[in-house]
Write a protein that holds these residues in place. Structure first.
Motif, PDB file in Angstrom:
ATOM      1  N   TRP A   1      -6.241  -5.474  -3.734  1.00 22.86           N
ATOM      2  CA  TRP A   1      -5.832  -5.506  -2.331  1.00 22.86           C
ATOM      3  C   TRP A   1      -4.320  -5.350  -2.236  1.00 22.86           C
ATOM      4  O   TRP A   1      -3.574  -5.914  -3.033  1.00 22.86           O
TER       5      TRP A   1
ATOM      6  N   ALA B   1       0.824  -1.205   0.000  1.00 21.31           N
ATOM      7  CA  ALA B   1       0.000   0.000   0.000  1.00 21.31           C
ATOM      8  C   ALA B   1       0.860   1.258   0.000  1.00 21.31           C
ATOM      9  O   ALA B   1       1.971   1.273   0.545  1.00 21.31           O
TER      10      ALA B   1
ATOM     11  N   THR C   1      -8.461  -6.624   8.146  1.00 21.91           N
ATOM     12  CA  THR C   1      -7.375  -7.243   8.904  1.00 21.91           C
ATOM     13  C   THR C   1      -7.671  -8.731   9.001  1.00 21.91           C
ATOM     14  O   THR C   1      -8.742  -9.124   9.482  1.00 21.91           O
TER      15      THR C   1
ATOM     16  N   ASP D   1     -12.986  -1.055   2.490  1.00 22.85           N
ATOM     17  CA  ASP D   1     -11.681  -0.876   1.855  1.00 22.85           C
ATOM     18  C   ASP D   1     -10.506  -1.244   2.755  1.00 22.85           C
ATOM     19  O   ASP D   1      -9.349  -0.984   2.396  1.00 22.85           O
ATOM     20  N   LYS D   2     -10.768  -1.849   3.893  1.00 28.45           N
ATOM     21  CA  LYS D   2      -9.684  -2.201   4.810  1.00 28.45           C
ATOM     22  C   LYS D   2     -10.068  -3.442   5.606  1.00 28.45           C
ATOM     23  O   LYS D   2     -11.094  -3.457   6.286  1.00 28.45           O
TER      24      LYS D   2
ATOM     25  N   VAL E   1      -2.823  -6.281   7.619  1.00 29.88           N
ATOM     26  CA  VAL E   1      -3.804  -5.231   7.351  1.00 29.88           C
ATOM     27  C   VAL E   1      -3.742  -4.963   5.852  1.00 29.88           C
ATOM     28  O   VAL E   1      -2.679  -4.617   5.321  1.00 29.88           O
TER      29      VAL E   1
ATOM     30  N   GLN F   1      -0.770  -3.224   3.872  1.00 34.37           N
ATOM     31  CA  GLN F   1      -0.400  -1.972   4.522  1.00 34.37           C
ATOM     32  C   GLN F   1       0.547  -2.216   5.696  1.00 34.37           C
ATOM     33  O   GLN F   1       1.457  -1.455   5.945  1.00 34.37           O
TER      34      GLN F   1
ATOM     35  N   GLU G   1      -5.422  -3.079   2.365  1.00 36.90           N
ATOM     36  CA  GLU G   1      -6.210  -1.944   1.901  1.00 36.90           C
ATOM     37  C   GLU G   1      -6.529  -2.112   0.419  1.00 36.90           C
ATOM     38  O   GLU G   1      -5.697  -2.607  -0.353  1.00 36.90           O
ATOM     39  N   TRP G   2      -7.728  -1.694   0.032  1.00 42.25           N
ATOM     40  CA  TRP G   2      -8.115  -1.716  -1.373  1.00 42.25           C
ATOM     41  C   TRP G   2      -7.611  -0.441  -2.024  1.00 42.25           C
ATOM     42  O   TRP G   2      -7.990   0.658  -1.634  1.00 42.25           O
ATOM     43  N   GLU G   3      -6.735  -0.566  -3.007  1.00 46.37           N
ATOM     44  CA  GLU G   3      -6.102   0.594  -3.626  1.00 46.37           C
ATOM     45  C   GLU G   3      -5.822   0.302  -5.102  1.00 46.37           C
ATOM     46  O   GLU G   3      -5.300  -0.769  -5.437  1.00 46.37           O
TER      47      GLU G   3
END
Length: 229
Positions: free
Chosen positions: A204, A121, A172, A169-170, A196, A207, A198-200
Motif C-alpha cells: 500500500w 504512490a 480511501t 487496489d484503491k 487515498v 496517493q 493505492e496498491w502498487e
C-alpha cells in the motif's frame, strides 16, 4: 490534491478538540499536498452517508499497531510490508503513516527522503513526494494543537478508522488518533486525517490526503481499533 487542516477548536464534545491534521508530512503548497498547515477556519462538518462506505474485508480487524510501537522508518516499512492486500491492510498502513507523521521531534529530512520513494504512490503529485522538504519547513506537525518545541506523538489506542470507499487496489480511509503529551494521552486532543491509498509494487502507498471529516464526526462514525499504540 488539496489538503486544508484546521486550527484547534473546542467542539460540542467536551473530550475532543476538533484538531484536523494533515496527511503525510509535507508542508508545501497552499493547502498542503503532503503537509500540515492549519487553515484560517475550521473545516465544515460533514455527514457521511452509508453508501460512501465499504465494509472492511474479512480477517483480523485493524489493530492500529501494525509494524510495532515505534514511530520510525523501520516501523513504517514493516507495516507496509506486512499489511495484506485487503481493506483492513490499507487501514493498518494508514494508521502507521499517521503514527510516523504526527510527532515531535519529527523525522529528519534524510529519514523522510529515504522512505518517500517506498511509501508514496507513483502517480502522486511531485510536491507530495518531497517529504524531506516538508519536515524541514514544518517542525510542528500538530498544526498548533501542541505548543512549538513540545515533544508529543499520537496514539491509535483511543483511535478510530472509517473506510470511505474501497476497491481491490484503491482504498480511501480516515484515521482518528489521540495526542500523547508528557507520556499521557490528552483527554481532549484528537486528530483526523483521510488518505487515498493505492496498491502498487506489492504494498500500500499513499496517493493523496485530505480532511474528509471533522474530528468530531469521525469519532462518531469510526470503528475503534482493537489494540492501538
Amino acid at each position: 490534491m488539496t489538503l486544508a487542516p484546521t486550527r484547534p477548536r473546542r467542539p460540542r464534545w467536551p473530550w475532543i478538540v476538533g484538531v484536523v491534521l494533515v496527511v503525510i508530512v509535507v508542508a508545501v503548497a497552499i493547502t498542503l499536498t503532503v503537509a500540515m498547515h492549519p487553515s484560517a477556519s475550521p473545516s465544515p462538518s460533514k455527514t457521511p452517508t452509508a453508501t460512501a462506505t465499504a465494509s472492511p474485508s474479512a480477517g483480523v480487524a485493524p489493530t492500529g499497531c501494525l509494524g510495532g510501537s515505534n514511530r520510525d522508518n523501520t516501523m513504517l516499512l514493516a507495516a507496509q510490508k506486512t499489511a495484506p492486500h485487503t481493506t483492513n491492510g490499507a487501514v493498518e498502513f494508514a494508521a502507521a503513516v499517521v503514527r510516523w507523521t504526527l510527532r515531535h521531534p519529527t523525522a529528519t529530512a534524510d529519514e523522510a527522503d529515504a522512505v518517500a520513494p517506498q511509501i508514496i504512490a507513483s502517480d502522486a503529485s511531485p510536491d507530495f513526494k518531497d517529504l524531506g522538504a516538508a519536515v524541514t519547513q514544518n517542525q510542528n506537525p500538530s498544526g498548533g494543537a501542541v505548543a512549538d518545541g513540545t515533544d508529543f506523538y499520537v496514539s491509535t489506542a483511543p483511535g478510530v478508522y472509517y473506510v470511505d470507499s474501497a476497491a481491490p487496489d484503491k482504498v480511501t480511509v480516515s484515521i482518528g488518533a489521540g495526542y500523547v503529551i508528557g507520556g499521557a494521552v490528552n483527554p481532549q486532543l484528537r486528530t483526523s486525517t483521510t488518505y487515498v491509498l493505492e496498491w502498487e509494487d506489492g504494498g500500500w502507498r499513499v496517493q493523496s490526503g485530505s480532511l474528509a471529516h471533522t474530528t468530531e464526526d469521525l469519532f462518531k462514525i469510526g470503528t475503534p481499533f482493537t489494540g492501538g499504540c
